[in-house]
Write a protein that holds these residues in place. Structure first.
Motif, PDB file in Angstrom:
ATOM      1  N   VAL A 136       0.860  -1.189   0.000  1.00  0.00           N
ATOM      2  CA  VAL A 136       0.000   0.000   0.000  1.00  0.00           C
ATOM      3  C   VAL A 136       0.893   1.235   0.000  1.00  0.00           C
ATOM      4  O   VAL A 136       1.588   1.500   0.987  1.00  0.00           O
ATOM      5  CB  VAL A 136      -0.934   0.023   1.230  1.00  0.00           C
ATOM      6  N   PRO A 137       0.916   1.998  -1.101  1.00  0.00           N
ATOM      7  CA  PRO A 137       1.732   3.209  -1.115  1.00  0.00           C
ATOM      8  C   PRO A 137       1.194   4.238  -0.128  1.00  0.00           C
ATOM      9  O   PRO A 137      -0.011   4.290   0.136  1.00  0.00           O
ATOM     10  CB  PRO A 137       1.609   3.706  -2.563  1.00  0.00           C
ATOM     11  N   ALA A 138       2.071   5.040   0.432  1.00  0.00           N
ATOM     12  CA  ALA A 138       1.651   6.051   1.403  1.00  0.00           C
ATOM     13  C   ALA A 138       0.634   7.020   0.797  1.00  0.00           C
ATOM     14  O   ALA A 138      -0.246   7.520   1.504  1.00  0.00           O
ATOM     15  CB  ALA A 138       2.870   6.809   1.919  1.00  0.00           C
ATOM     16  N   SER A 139       0.729   7.242  -0.504  1.00  0.00           N
ATOM     17  CA  SER A 139      -0.210   8.141  -1.190  1.00  0.00           C
ATOM     18  C   SER A 139      -1.590   7.520  -1.335  1.00  0.00           C
ATOM     19  O   SER A 139      -2.557   8.216  -1.633  1.00  0.00           O
ATOM     20  CB  SER A 139       0.331   8.488  -2.582  1.00  0.00           C
ATOM     21  N   ARG A 140      -1.665   6.194  -1.151  1.00  0.00           N
ATOM     22  CA  ARG A 140      -2.912   5.432  -1.317  1.00  0.00           C
ATOM     23  C   ARG A 140      -3.539   5.685  -2.689  1.00  0.00           C
ATOM     24  O   ARG A 140      -4.752   5.758  -2.856  1.00  0.00           O
ATOM     25  CB  ARG A 140      -3.911   5.733  -0.186  1.00  0.00           C
ATOM     26  N   THR A 141      -2.659   5.789  -3.688  1.00  0.00           N
ATOM     27  CA  THR A 141      -3.101   5.956  -5.069  1.00  0.00           C
ATOM     28  C   THR A 141      -2.921   4.643  -5.816  1.00  0.00           C
ATOM     29  O   THR A 141      -2.232   3.731  -5.355  1.00  0.00           O
ATOM     30  CB  THR A 141      -2.300   7.063  -5.784  1.00  0.00           C
ATOM     31  N   THR A 142      -3.554   4.551  -6.976  1.00  0.00           N
ATOM     32  CA  THR A 142      -3.414   3.357  -7.814  1.00  0.00           C
ATOM     33  C   THR A 142      -2.886   3.687  -9.206  1.00  0.00           C
ATOM     34  O   THR A 142      -2.455   2.786  -9.925  1.00  0.00           O
ATOM     35  CB  THR A 142      -4.763   2.630  -7.952  1.00  0.00           C
ATOM     36  N   ALA A 143      -2.938   4.956  -9.594  1.00  0.00           N
ATOM     37  CA  ALA A 143      -2.453   5.348 -10.917  1.00  0.00           C
ATOM     38  C   ALA A 143      -0.927   5.326 -10.947  1.00  0.00           C
ATOM     39  O   ALA A 143      -0.272   5.722  -9.976  1.00  0.00           O
ATOM     40  CB  ALA A 143      -2.952   6.746 -11.275  1.00  0.00           C
ATOM     41  N   VAL A 144      -0.368   4.840 -12.061  1.00  0.00           N
ATOM     42  CA  VAL A 144       1.093   4.758 -12.159  1.00  0.00           C
ATOM     43  C   VAL A 144       1.694   6.153 -12.310  1.00  0.00           C
ATOM     44  O   VAL A 144       1.473   6.842 -13.297  1.00  0.00           O
ATOM     45  CB  VAL A 144       1.537   3.829 -13.313  1.00  0.00           C
ATOM     46  N   ASP A 145       2.401   6.574 -11.288  1.00  0.00           N
ATOM     47  CA  ASP A 145       3.120   7.842 -11.300  1.00  0.00           C
ATOM     48  C   ASP A 145       4.206   7.759 -10.242  1.00  0.00           C
ATOM     49  O   ASP A 145       4.369   6.733  -9.567  1.00  0.00           O
ATOM     50  CB  ASP A 145       2.183   9.043 -11.067  1.00  0.00           C
ATOM     51  N   ASP A 146       4.965   8.835 -10.060  1.00  0.00           N
ATOM     52  CA  ASP A 146       6.094   8.788  -9.134  1.00  0.00           C
ATOM     53  C   ASP A 146       5.664   8.439  -7.709  1.00  0.00           C
ATOM     54  O   ASP A 146       6.345   7.669  -7.027  1.00  0.00           O
ATOM     55  CB  ASP A 146       6.831  10.132  -9.136  1.00  0.00           C
ATOM     56  N   SER A 147       4.541   9.010  -7.247  1.00  0.00           N
ATOM     57  CA  SER A 147       4.125   8.727  -5.866  1.00  0.00           C
ATOM     58  C   SER A 147       3.751   7.260  -5.693  1.00  0.00           C
ATOM     59  O   SER A 147       3.989   6.670  -4.639  1.00  0.00           O
ATOM     60  CB  SER A 147       2.950   9.631  -5.463  1.00  0.00           C
ATOM     61  N   PHE A 148       3.193   6.654  -6.732  1.00  0.00           N
ATOM     62  CA  PHE A 148       2.831   5.240  -6.688  1.00  0.00           C
ATOM     63  C   PHE A 148       4.086   4.370  -6.644  1.00  0.00           C
ATOM     64  O   PHE A 148       4.232   3.505  -5.770  1.00  0.00           O
ATOM     65  CB  PHE A 148       1.984   4.900  -7.912  1.00  0.00           C
ATOM     66  N   TRP A 149       5.009   4.597  -7.574  1.00  0.00           N
ATOM     67  CA  TRP A 149       6.222   3.776  -7.619  1.00  0.00           C
ATOM     68  C   TRP A 149       7.060   3.946  -6.360  1.00  0.00           C
ATOM     69  O   TRP A 149       7.541   2.975  -5.791  1.00  0.00           O
ATOM     70  CB  TRP A 149       7.060   4.123  -8.850  1.00  0.00           C
ATOM     71  N   HIS A 150       7.225   5.211  -5.916  1.00  0.00           N
ATOM     72  CA  HIS A 150       8.008   5.446  -4.711  1.00  0.00           C
ATOM     73  C   HIS A 150       7.335   4.788  -3.511  1.00  0.00           C
ATOM     74  O   HIS A 150       8.009   4.227  -2.637  1.00  0.00           O
ATOM     75  CB  HIS A 150       8.168   6.953  -4.470  1.00  0.00           C
ATOM     76  N   GLY A 151       5.992   4.853  -3.465  1.00  0.00           N
ATOM     77  CA  GLY A 151       5.259   4.252  -2.361  1.00  0.00           C
ATOM     78  C   GLY A 151       5.404   2.742  -2.315  1.00  0.00           C
ATOM     79  O   GLY A 151       5.554   2.155  -1.235  1.00  0.00           O
ATOM     80  N   LEU A 152       5.353   2.092  -3.492  1.00  0.00           N
ATOM     81  CA  LEU A 152       5.536   0.643  -3.531  1.00  0.00           C
ATOM     82  C   LEU A 152       6.924   0.256  -3.027  1.00  0.00           C
ATOM     83  O   LEU A 152       7.074  -0.682  -2.231  1.00  0.00           O
ATOM     84  CB  LEU A 152       5.357   0.114  -4.960  1.00  0.00           C
ATOM     85  N   ARG A 153       7.915   0.975  -3.505  1.00  0.00           N
ATOM     86  CA  ARG A 153       9.281   0.653  -3.101  1.00  0.00           C
ATOM     87  C   ARG A 153       9.483   0.870  -1.603  1.00  0.00           C
ATOM     88  O   ARG A 153      10.147   0.067  -0.931  1.00  0.00           O
ATOM     89  CB  ARG A 153      10.272   1.498  -3.909  1.00  0.00           C
ATOM     90  N   SER A 154       8.901   1.941  -1.067  1.00  0.00           N
ATOM     91  CA  SER A 154       9.034   2.210   0.365  1.00  0.00           C
ATOM     92  C   SER A 154       8.334   1.141   1.197  1.00  0.00           C
ATOM     93  O   SER A 154       8.807   0.772   2.277  1.00  0.00           O
ATOM     94  CB  SER A 154       8.444   3.587   0.694  1.00  0.00           C
ATOM     95  N   ALA A 155       7.192   0.650   0.701  1.00  0.00           N
ATOM     96  CA  ALA A 155       6.422  -0.357   1.441  1.00  0.00           C
ATOM     97  C   ALA A 155       7.057  -1.745   1.370  1.00  0.00           C
ATOM     98  O   ALA A 155       6.693  -2.636   2.141  1.00  0.00           O
ATOM     99  CB  ALA A 155       4.998  -0.413   0.899  1.00  0.00           C
ATOM    100  N   ALA A 156       7.980  -1.941   0.439  1.00  0.00           N
ATOM    101  CA  ALA A 156       8.547  -3.279   0.226  1.00  0.00           C
ATOM    102  C   ALA A 156       9.330  -3.785   1.439  1.00  0.00           C
ATOM    103  O   ALA A 156       9.316  -4.987   1.740  1.00  0.00           O
ATOM    104  CB  ALA A 156       9.444  -3.278  -1.008  1.00  0.00           C
ATOM    105  N   THR A 157      10.005  -2.896   2.154  1.00  0.00           N
ATOM    106  CA  THR A 157      10.835  -3.336   3.287  1.00  0.00           C
ATOM    107  C   THR A 157       9.992  -4.017   4.356  1.00  0.00           C
ATOM    108  O   THR A 157      10.328  -5.107   4.838  1.00  0.00           O
ATOM    109  CB  THR A 157      11.604  -2.150   3.886  1.00  0.00           C
ATOM    110  N   ASP A 158       8.880  -3.383   4.748  1.00  0.00           N
ATOM    111  CA  ASP A 158       8.018  -3.992   5.768  1.00  0.00           C
ATOM    112  C   ASP A 158       7.374  -5.278   5.252  1.00  0.00           C
ATOM    113  O   ASP A 158       7.170  -6.231   6.010  1.00  0.00           O
ATOM    114  CB  ASP A 158       6.938  -3.007   6.213  1.00  0.00           C
ATOM    115  N   ALA A 159       7.030  -5.301   3.953  1.00  0.00           N
ATOM    116  CA  ALA A 159       6.408  -6.497   3.380  1.00  0.00           C
ATOM    117  C   ALA A 159       7.385  -7.669   3.398  1.00  0.00           C
ATOM    118  O   ALA A 159       7.005  -8.806   3.720  1.00  0.00           O
ATOM    119  CB  ALA A 159       5.942  -6.216   1.963  1.00  0.00           C
TER     120      ALA A 159
END
Length: 227
Positions: free
Chosen positions: A47-70
């Motif tokens: 879940v990206p911090a932006s809670r967005t689903t459209a592919v953009d910088d906030s989405f990609w950055h959010g996925l990468r940031s969430a990966a560590t906890d996952a």
């Protein structure tokens, strides 16, 4: 006489951790059909911090940031590998991923290398700038993109039909198709299995999708594994 159970070789189980973008509906459906015997998938949704689903910088950055906890949530599982089931996150920017994580883009390039498919045509659901960025990234990996087409969408990938994918690929230049070693259907978020089968029969060249590449990665021996 029934077979002696002790004479049957035990099935080797390979456990794969899959980090899934939170709105992705296709990955679990397609990997379940593509995974080999004995492959078990364990999923964690990002879940990206932006809670967005459209592919953009906030989405990609959010996925990468969430990966560590996952990844940490799977630490007690005896995993052979961990994959990030997002192709575009593999060639765009953002925080570094945990070193153990393989992106769908990594799996895609690995399959193309392994099968010696150096010249491809590319079809994506992405906006044009994202598709061009992927073509450039593939080129940086020594894979020549002869032509590319895209639907121009930044969201709504689960709603894309096989008919739309076929129509999109019909727009690829015939000259490029004649030279291509393969057609690549990039993105884990659209359902490609039916379209890929039809396109392979129609075009007579391999069709490699992001989810097929992820499935192929699960069958690759882990580093240091016995042959």
């Amino acid at each position: 006489m029934p077979a002696d159970p002790s004479a049957v070789a035990p099935l080797t189980v390979r456990r794969v951790g899959v980090l899934v973008p939170w709105a992705n509906q296709a990955v679990e459906e397609e990997l379940a059909q593509l995974g080999g015997p004995g492959v078990v998938f364990h999923y964690a949704r990002l879940v990206p911090a932006s809670r967005t689903t459209a592919v953009d910088d906030s989405f990609w950055h959010g996925l990468r940031s969430a990966a560590t906890d996952a990844v940490d949530s799977m630490r007690h599982l005896p995993l052979h590998s961990i994959v990030l089931a997002c192709t575009s996150a593999g060639f765009t920017g953002g925080p570094p991923l945990p070193p153990c994580v393989i992106t769908a883009f990594d799996a895609l390039t690995a399959v193309l290398y392994r099968r010696r498919l150096a010249r491809i045509v590319l079809a994506t659901p992405y906006p044009q700038p994202v598709t061009r960025a992927e073509a450039a990234a593939l080129g940086d990996h020594g894979i020549h993109v002869l032509a590319h087409v895209s639907l121009g969408q930044d969201d709504g990938y689960p709603d894309i039909s096989p008919r739309q994918i076929l129509s999109l690929c019909a727009g690829l230049p015939k000259a490029a198709l004649a030279q291509a070693d393969a057609l690549v259907l990039s993105c884990t978020g659209w359902r490609t299995l039916a379209a890929a089968t039809a396109l392979q029969e129609q075009l007579g060249i391999p069709v490699v999708s992001s989810n097929r590449a992820l499935a192929a990665h699960t069958l690759t021996p882990a580093p240091g594994a016995a042959p």
